[in-house]
Scaffold this active site. Structure first.
Site, short mmCIF file in Angstrom:
data_model
loop_
_atom_site.label_atom_id
_atom_site.label_comp_id
_atom_site.label_asym_id
_atom_site.label_seq_id
_atom_site.Cartn_x
_atom_site.Cartn_y
_atom_site.Cartn_z
CD GLU A 1 29.35 55.04 11.60
OE1 GLU A 1 30.31 55.81 11.82
OE2 GLU A 1 29.43 53.80 11.70
CB CYS B 1 22.18 47.72 18.72
SG CYS B 1 21.49 46.08 18.38
CB CYS C 1 28.14 43.31 16.56
SG CYS C 1 27.40 44.64 15.59
N GLY D 1 21.27 48.65 14.70
CA GLY D 1 19.98 48.29 15.27
C GLY D 1 19.44 46.94 14.82
CD GLU D 2 16.67 42.35 15.21
OE1 GLU D 2 15.83 42.28 14.30
OE2 GLU D 2 17.72 41.68 15.24
CB SER E 1 19.97 41.34 8.42
OG SER E 1 20.74 40.52 9.27
CB SER F 1 22.62 37.76 12.50
OG SER F 1 22.61 38.89 11.65
CG LEU F 2 22.85 30.35 12.40
CD1 LEU F 2 21.60 30.27 13.26
CD2 LEU F 2 22.83 29.27 11.31
CG ASN G 1 34.76 43.02 8.51
OD1 ASN G 1 35.65 42.88 7.68
ND2 ASN G 1 33.48 42.74 8.23
CB CYS H 1 29.71 42.84 8.05
SG CYS H 1 28.53 41.88 8.99
#
Length: 424
Positions: free
Chosen positions: A132, A152, A159, A217-218, A249, A271-272, A348, A391
């Site tokens: 996407e 991922c 997430c 994905g990372e 990110s 992404s903390l 979200n 997100c």
């Protein structure tokens, strides 16, 4: 909140270690697309086709201009390329983009495309992997959120993408093709009429002005492809984006952060989402391998870090989990000395998630504490929630269909007609 079981923790650690080097290969007999290739790869393809090496740089430059600046979708459009060479190109290659399997437009103008990549093996029933891609129009910019992997490995608990297994990495060309497809869909090429209500604004009239690697994905588990893709996207004789408008990110793959800065020279986002290791271990299981102190040390050493090139720290606001005044003050303490901006992200929701978004007054209070300490702390406006484009909500439609089919099987409901109608 319940602590993850030992089994789930071990599974998450195993997934982190996996980071497979899975890249697509064209099916035998299938003509490869030239869209998204690096300059070197394009030149090599032309030489392999028979273009003399002494001409290859010039010919590659011609094709590059038409593909990446003009957005050509047919070799016949290349008016300064000889007829014989165009015929040869058409015999050996295509200018195919990913198939747009579905299009959705949110009430706020956000657009989400489900893109089906070219098939890479027969086990996928001749259907390419799906990802996407999201376009977010704004008053002074248009941001495209791109994916770097299909699925991922990281299983971040808040997430949606993390609930989809990793299928494979995307190639650099497939990452670039997301931008090319977005420009096709928006009419965002020179001489084209922009799509109505596409929104956005910016340099040289482009609708897509910014890229964020915040999709599926990372990115740092596919860094070679990401570096090459950033190079193609930022080439000023082609797609022409500024590297300062490209943000990558990461959830914190610490060993790869220096290389990202050195080779991609892109903006960095982290992404903390938590200020304590015990909580971040749960929210972002990668933290067990690279805890907060190691991650922030890598941030302090990021190449090119300055007040003009700040690191963005992303912090999802989870009700009763990470949103207290004490959390805000600890965040300020942790980031001391790092040129930074903190993006506060209202959670979200997605089907099956176990979290709730913080109350709005709690988010504002958190933001106020951070801002008063000297850090910009904008609250990200949720965009595309109604089409699951916000997100943390991305997950390919085919994977959703498979999940629904599994549930139907478990409940004894036939799925034959379900799959038969999936592409209607």
């Amino acid at each position: 909140m319940a602590t993850p079981s030992l089994d789930s923790a071990r599974a998450a650690d195993a997934a982190i270690e996996k980071a497979p080097d899975l890249l697509p290969e064209a099916l035998p007999g299938r003509r490869p697309s030239l869209v998204g290739l690096t300059r070197d790869a394009l030149k090599a393809q032309l030489i392999g086709m028979g273009v003399p090496e002494r001409e290859s740089r010039m010919r590659a430059g011609q094709v590059w201009h038409w593909v990446n600046f003009r957005g050509a979708s047919d070799f016949a459009e290349m008016t300064n390329v000889g007829k014989a060479l165009k015929a040869q190109l058409a015999e050996h290659f295509t200018l195919e983009r990913p198939e747009v399997a579905s299009r959705q437009v949110s009430r706020d103008g956000t657009r989400k495309w489900l893109l089906r990549m070219a098939p890479t093996n027969r086990q996928e029933h001749n259907r390419g992997a799906e990802i996407e891609c999201v376009y977010i129009p704004g008053p002074d910019r248009g941001t495209l959120c791109v994916s770097s992997q299909v699925g991922c490995t990281l299983t971040c608990s808040f997430c949606h993408t993390g609930t989809q297994r990793l299928v494979r990495n995307l190639s650099a060309a497939e990452i670039v093709q997301q931008l090319v497809t977005a420009r096709d869909e928006l009419g965002d090429w020179p001489g084209q009429m922009p799509s109505r209500d596409a929104g956005g604004s910016g340099e040289v009239g482009r609708l897509v002005t910014n890229i964020v690697f915040m999709g599926m994905g990372e990115p740092l588990y596919n860094l070679d492809a990401v570096v090459d893709a950033v190079g193609v996207m930022s080439d000023q004789e082609g797609l022409g984006l500024s590297r300062r408008r490209i943000t990558v990110s990461t959830s914190g793959v610490v060993p790869q952060i220096p290389r990202l800065g050195e080779q991609a020279n892109a903006m960095l986002a982290i992404s903390l989402h938590a200020v304590r290791d015990d909580l971040r271990d749960e929210l972002v299981p990668l933290n067990r391998k690279y805890p907060i102190a190691e991650l922030l040390a890598a941030c302090r050493a990021y190449p090119g870090l300055s007040n003009a090139r700040r690191i963005t720290f992303e912090y999802v606001m989870l009700k009763g989990v990470n949103d207290s005044d004490a959390d805000a003050r600890e965040l300020v303490r942790l980031l001391k000395g790092i040129p930074a901006k903190i993006n506060l992200i209202p959670f979200n929701p997605w089907p099956g998630s176990r979290y709730e978004c913080s109350d709005w007054d709690r988010i504002e209070r958190f933001s106020e504490i951070v801002f008063n300490a000297g850090y910009a702390s904008p609250v990200r406006t949720p965009r595309g929630r109604d089409i699951l484009a916000a997100c943390g909500q991305l997950k390919s439609e085919t994977e959703k269909l498979r999940a629904r089919a599994r549930l139907m099987q478990e409940e004894g409901i036939g799925v034959e007609s379900f799959y038969a109608g999936a592409d209607d």
